[in-house]
Enzyme design. Structure first.
Site, PDB file in Angstrom:
ATOM      1  N   CYS A 116       0.834  -1.206   0.000  1.00 17.45           N
ATOM      2  CA  CYS A 116       0.000   0.000   0.000  1.00 17.45           C
ATOM      3  C   CYS A 116       0.872   1.261   0.000  1.00 17.45           C
ATOM      4  CB  CYS A 116      -0.970  -0.013   1.179  1.00 17.45           C
ATOM      5  SG  CYS A 116      -2.314   1.185   1.007  1.00 17.45           S
TER       6      CYS A 116
ATOM      7  N   ASP B 186      -3.845   1.505   9.945  1.00 19.83           N
ATOM      8  CA  ASP B 186      -5.024   2.355  10.117  1.00 19.83           C
ATOM      9  C   ASP B 186      -5.499   2.324  11.552  1.00 19.83           C
ATOM     10  OD1 ASP B 186      -5.072   1.881   7.091  1.00 19.83           O
ATOM     11  OD2 ASP B 186      -6.526   3.482   7.467  1.00 19.83           O
TER      12      ASP B 186
HETATM   13  C1  RUB Z   1      -4.105   3.323   3.332  1.00 20.07           C
HETATM   14  C2  RUB Z   1      -3.430   2.351   4.232  1.00 20.07           C
HETATM   15  C3  RUB Z   1      -2.150   2.805   4.874  1.00 20.07           C
HETATM   16  C4  RUB Z   1      -2.463   3.312   6.289  1.00 20.07           C
HETATM   17  C5  RUB Z   1      -1.278   4.028   6.903  1.00 20.07           C
HETATM   18  O1  RUB Z   1      -5.420   2.912   2.991  1.00 20.07           O
HETATM   19  O2  RUB Z   1      -3.907   1.277   4.519  1.00 20.07           O
HETATM   20  O3  RUB Z   1      -1.254   1.745   4.986  1.00 20.07           O
HETATM   21  O4  RUB Z   1      -3.541   4.210   6.225  1.00 20.07           O
HETATM   22  O5  RUB Z   1      -0.972   5.167   6.144  1.00 20.07           O
HETATM   23  P1  RUB Z   1      -6.333   3.900   2.094  1.00 20.07           P
HETATM   24  P2  RUB Z   1      -0.199   6.433   6.776  1.00 20.07           P
HETATM   25  O6  RUB Z   1      -5.574   4.198   0.848  1.00 20.07           O
HETATM   26  O7  RUB Z   1      -7.583   3.097   1.862  1.00 20.07           O
HETATM   27  O8  RUB Z   1      -6.603   5.138   2.910  1.00 20.07           O
HETATM   28  O9  RUB Z   1       1.067   5.902   7.338  1.00 20.07           O
HETATM   29  O10 RUB Z   1      -0.002   7.352   5.602  1.00 20.07           O
HETATM   30  O11 RUB Z   1      -1.085   7.004   7.833  1.00 20.07           O
END
Ligand code: RUB
Length: 338
Positions: free
Chosen positions: A134, A203
């Protein structure tokens, strides 16, 4: 709904439609939406300002149900806003204090990512091959920091269907000059024997150390576990869920089927149900370390982070602080946090 500021509605809609995405960014945008609410409010009394803030908070809380960062950012600002009312403060003083609370959250969040980068980079070594899934600002901060310190390593990124956030990560990291390979999720186990460390974002982190992150993360963790590859999570402390101390489960957002297959294609499969959960839960047994801005912890110490950040929170306090969290969005599936 009518009384809501247009800018706030736009922010909420951008979060829902994933123009604003990633748990940290969602949290900062939610705090900013409360700041905008306070700044633009035409309220004549503090209690009216509070009512407007509550309306914005309700709207924001329903946008992405899994991102605990979102409810925690709202809790951070609203907790201070409610104190303002209890203290009977004048309208302009209240407004200034609420705006300052939102700014503080945004600044703390930026500092946390910086600190996670510094702390996590110590775990990256020259010659490593690292896999990420991701697009996580926190996980990328670790990788970027290690690279800026002169460490040299390779990155594998899984493209992350259905929204392909992995391609964003691949672009960001390759633009920095890091040798980057993009792979499909199905190839993760194939390549796992070549990987030294996995690093992903989160998340939500539950009290038992289970990590909720982009769908497919638990599959990556399983493959890493099988190959004895280290599995790191980079997560700011505002992604830890106080509700889970009381046994509440983190809701798993299920998004529209059109993200998986176009409506046109779907018509050709009339007897097929398309499922599209956006997140999954990685059990703590598969997580080696969680890198937070307060230091590195084993997943089993998640409860200590929650106690430190939120104190001993009671069911009433949670209801009081975030009443909307109790309402189930129609398209959520509740999932075990293990
Ligand atoms: C994004 C996702 C990321 C976490 C952490 O999912 O799963 O790994 O949110 O991100 P989506 P960060 O694209 O559905 O929002 O470290 O940027 O908070």
């Amino acid at each position: 709904m009518k009384s809501l500021n247009l800018e706030v509605k736009e922010i909420a809609s951008d979060i829902r439609n994933m123009k604003i995405r990633g748990a940290g960014k969602i949290a900062r945008s939610a705090a900013n939406a409360l700041l905008v609410t306070a700044r633009r409010s035409k309220a004549k009394k503090t209690f009216e300002l509070l009512r407007e803030l509550e309306a914005s908070a309700t709207l924001l809380l329903h946008t992405r149900p899994t991102a605990v960062s979102l409810s925690n950012s709202i809790r951070y600002v609203m907790f201070r806003a409610r104190k303002v009312q209890e203290a009977n403060m004048k309208l302009e003083d209240s407004r200034a204090l609420i705006m300052e609370a939102a700014r503080q959250f945004i600044q703390n969040s930026a500092n946390a990512i910086e600190r996670i980068g510094e702390i996590g980079a110590r775990r990256i070594e020259d010659g490593d091959t690292i896999l990420t899934h991701c697009n996580s600002t926190a996980a990328s901060a670790v990788i970027k920091k290690a690279f800026s310190q002169g460490k040299r390593f390779k990155i594998f990124v899984s493209e992350t269907r259905p929204r392909f956030q992995g391609r964003i990560t691949a672009r960001i990291l390759s633009d920095l000059g890091i040798p980057t390979s993009l792979i499909v999720e199905g190839a993760i186990r194939f390549f796992m024997t070549k990987i030294d460390k996995v690093i992903v974002g989160a998340d939500a982190v539950a009290a038992n150390g289970a990590v909720v992150n982009k769908i497919g993360t638990s599959m990556v963790a399983l493959a890493a576990h099988e190959s004895r590859v280290l599995f790191f999570v980079a997560a700011e402390t505002y992604k830890f869920s106080p509700e889970t101390v009381l046994g509440k489960l983190v809701k798993i957002e299920e998004r529209d089927s059109s993200e998986v297959i176009s409506n046109h294609e779907r018509k050709r499969l009339p007897n097929v149900t398309v499922r599209n959960p956006a997140f999954d839960v990685t059990p703590p047994e598969y997580v080696d370390l969680i890198i937070t801005e307060r230091g590195i912890i084993p997943p089993q110490a998640a409860i200590m982070i929650i106690q430190r950040e939120y104190g001993s929170i009671t069911a009433e306090e949670i209801e009081y602080q975030t009443p909307q969290l109790q309402t189930k969005a129609s398209n959520d599936t509740t999932c075990r946090n293990t």
